[in-house]
Each structure stands twice: as structure tokens, then as C-alpha cells.
Write an enzyme that holds these catalytic residues in place. Structure first.
Site, mmCIF file in Angstrom:
data_model
loop_
_atom_site.group_PDB
_atom_site.id
_atom_site.type_symbol
_atom_site.label_atom_id
_atom_site.label_comp_id
_atom_site.label_asym_id
_atom_site.label_seq_id
_atom_site.Cartn_x
_atom_site.Cartn_y
_atom_site.Cartn_z
ATOM 1 C CG HIS A 134 108.281 -66.569 49.985
ATOM 2 N ND1 HIS A 134 109.607 -66.320 49.724
ATOM 3 C CD2 HIS A 134 108.093 -66.235 51.284
ATOM 4 C CE1 HIS A 134 110.196 -65.870 50.820
ATOM 5 N NE2 HIS A 134 109.297 -65.802 51.779
ATOM 6 C CB ALA A 181 92.033 -58.791 65.893
ATOM 7 N NE ARG A 204 77.304 -53.841 61.245
ATOM 8 C CZ ARG A 204 77.509 -54.703 62.234
ATOM 9 N NH1 ARG A 204 78.721 -54.837 62.731
ATOM 10 N NH2 ARG A 204 76.520 -55.409 62.720
#
Length: 261
Positions: A134, A181, A204
Site C-alpha cells: 500500500h 520464523a 550467519r
């Protein structure tokens, strides 16, 4: 006094439960979408062995969606090409998904412009990939009424995208990348990197000269040797710690004898 158990009612309940579960399993099998059984969907391409689990999420713009072979599309996954249904998007595919891709339950891939997902990518559940954002340039207009910004997305082969990650317009993710996650990814991500955070940053990375930096904290998993059967694995799982230790010592002794020959 204890209430007498109604045996007949319990029996009827168990029977009803079995019937419901059996019926739902049949619905899931019958309602899934494959190349052989596309139902009403007319994808631009859908490879051998690919299955979209039932119930599906929102799916439209299928002629501009190309799915590779042996993909697993979980339940309630949204796949869209174009801003809305029934648009003519031209001759080229908009959403391209390679071979062997897994999209976890409840994930969304919204391709208002080009989105490419390389082969052998694994997505956890509820991952959100969108090529549109948006805009809020005009402070006097509702944000939802302003024309959005669109940028292509590329996700290289072999990536693992963790649960709840968000891939924003313009993201360019290299090959064999881990997205932690809940991460929010935008911009460039190099090959063989682990990214985390919102916005995501490299935590990493592997290079040919230095290996993994920072170094990995745990040794790599040992793959199951070729030729091991499922029955043997079950038998190993039933061993207690003492028996497993004796078996390991026996294996080390055999290797030592072989090395001396």
C-alpha cells in the site's frame, strides 16, 4: 451414587466419530487439485505429482500461475495472479513456482506482478509473500484507495522460509537461504545466508573461503545410511540407552578393525 454409563450412547458416538473422520478424509482426497483432476482450475502449468490440498484458499488468475512438478500446496493456501480475477495479464506467467516446492498451511502468495519461487523451497505455515504494498503518499486520501506500489520478487532455489515470515515487494533472496520464523524480508539477501528479524538482517553466512561465520554451534546431522529399512529404524528406536551404547561401541570396534587392515 455414580451415574451409570450409557453404553449404547457411547457406542453411537464412537461410530459417528469414525464416520465423520472417514467422510472428511474422503472429502480431502476428492477435493484436492492435481494435474489429472484440476476441477475448475485452469493453471498455466501444473507439473506431475503436484497437489493442492483441500480446502483451498483463494485462487485466481490461474492461467498466469505456473506450478512445477511434485509440489505440495497445503490447506488454505492463497495463490493469486493479478490485482483481481478475470483480468488479461498478457502472454507471460506472473507467478512461477519451481519443482518440489512445499507451501505450508495458510500461506499466501500474492503476485500482482512477477513472483518467482525456485525449486526445492520449503515454506512453513502462514508465510506471506506479496509483490504489492500500500502507498500513503497523499495524506488526504484513505490508504486503501491509493494506487499501490508493485515490485517483482525472486526467491532462489533451496530456501527454507520459516513460519509467519513476510516477504515484501522487491525482495531478492539468493539460493539456500534460511529465513527465520517471523522475519520481514525486503531488499537483497545473498546466497547461503541466515536472516532474522524485522526488518531481516544477515545473522550467519557461508562462503567458500571462511565456511559458516559465525561458526555453527552444533555438528551437522548424520544422514541415514543407504539401505537402512524402516523396520531397522523402528528397532533402533525401541533400544534403551544401554543397548544403544553397546551397539555404538560395537560399530566403532568394527570400524577400527577395518582401518587396521
Amino acid at each position: 451414587m455414580p451415574t451409570r454409563k450409557n453404553t449404547f450412547s457411547s457406542w453411537r458416538r464412537r461410530l459417528a466419530q469414525r464416520a465423520v473422520h472417514a467422510a472428511w478424509s474422503w472429502v480431502q482426497r476428492t477435493g484436492s487439485v492435481t494435474a489429472e483432476h484440476p476441477v475448475r482450475f485452469r493453471f498455466g502449468a501444473i507439473g506431475t505429482g503436484t497437489r493442492l490440498a483441500f480446502p483451498l484458499g483463494t485462487v485466481f488468475g490461474e492461467p498466469w500461475i505456473h506450478l512445477g512438478a511434485h509440489c505440495i500446496i497445503g490447506e488454505q493456501v492463497t495463490l493469486t495472479a493479478g490485482l483481481m480475477p478475470d483480468l488479461d495479464l498478457g502472454p507471460d506467467p506472473i507467478l512461477r513456482i519451481g519443482d518440489g516446492v512445499v507451501l505450508g498451511r495458510g500461506s499466501h502468495v500474492v503476485a500482482d506482478t512477477s513472483v518467482t519461487i525456485g525449486s526445492d523451497c520449503y515454506f512453513g505455515p502462514y508465510v506471506y509473500v506479496t509483490s504489492t504494498n500500500h502507498s500513503y503518499d497523499d495524506p488526504h486520501q484513505p490508504i486503501g484507495k491509493q494506487w499501490p506500489r508493485m515490485e517483482p520478487i525472486e526467491i532462489g532455489p533451496g530456501c527454507w522460509i520459516g513460519t509467519g515470515a513476510v516477504i515484501l515487494p522487491g525482495a531478492r533472496i539468493g539460493r539456500n537461504v534460511v529465513v527465520a520464523a517471523g522475519s520481514v524480508v525486503r531488499g537483497e539477501v545473498p546466497d547461503h545466508a541466515v536472516v532474522a528479524g524485522a526488518p531481516a538482517r544477515v545473522v550467519r553466512r557461508w562462503t567458500p573461503d571462511e565456511g559458516w561465520q559465525p561458526p555453527l554451534r552444533t555438528p551437522p546431522p548424520v544422514p541415514i545410511p543407504d539401505g537402512v529399512t524402516s523396520e531397522q529404524l523402528i528397532a533402533l528406536g525401541e533400544l534403551d540407552e544401554e543397548a544403544a551404547a553397546r551397539l555404538a561401541a560395537l560399530g566403532e570396534a568394527q570400524q577400527s578393525r577395518g582401518a587396521r587392515r
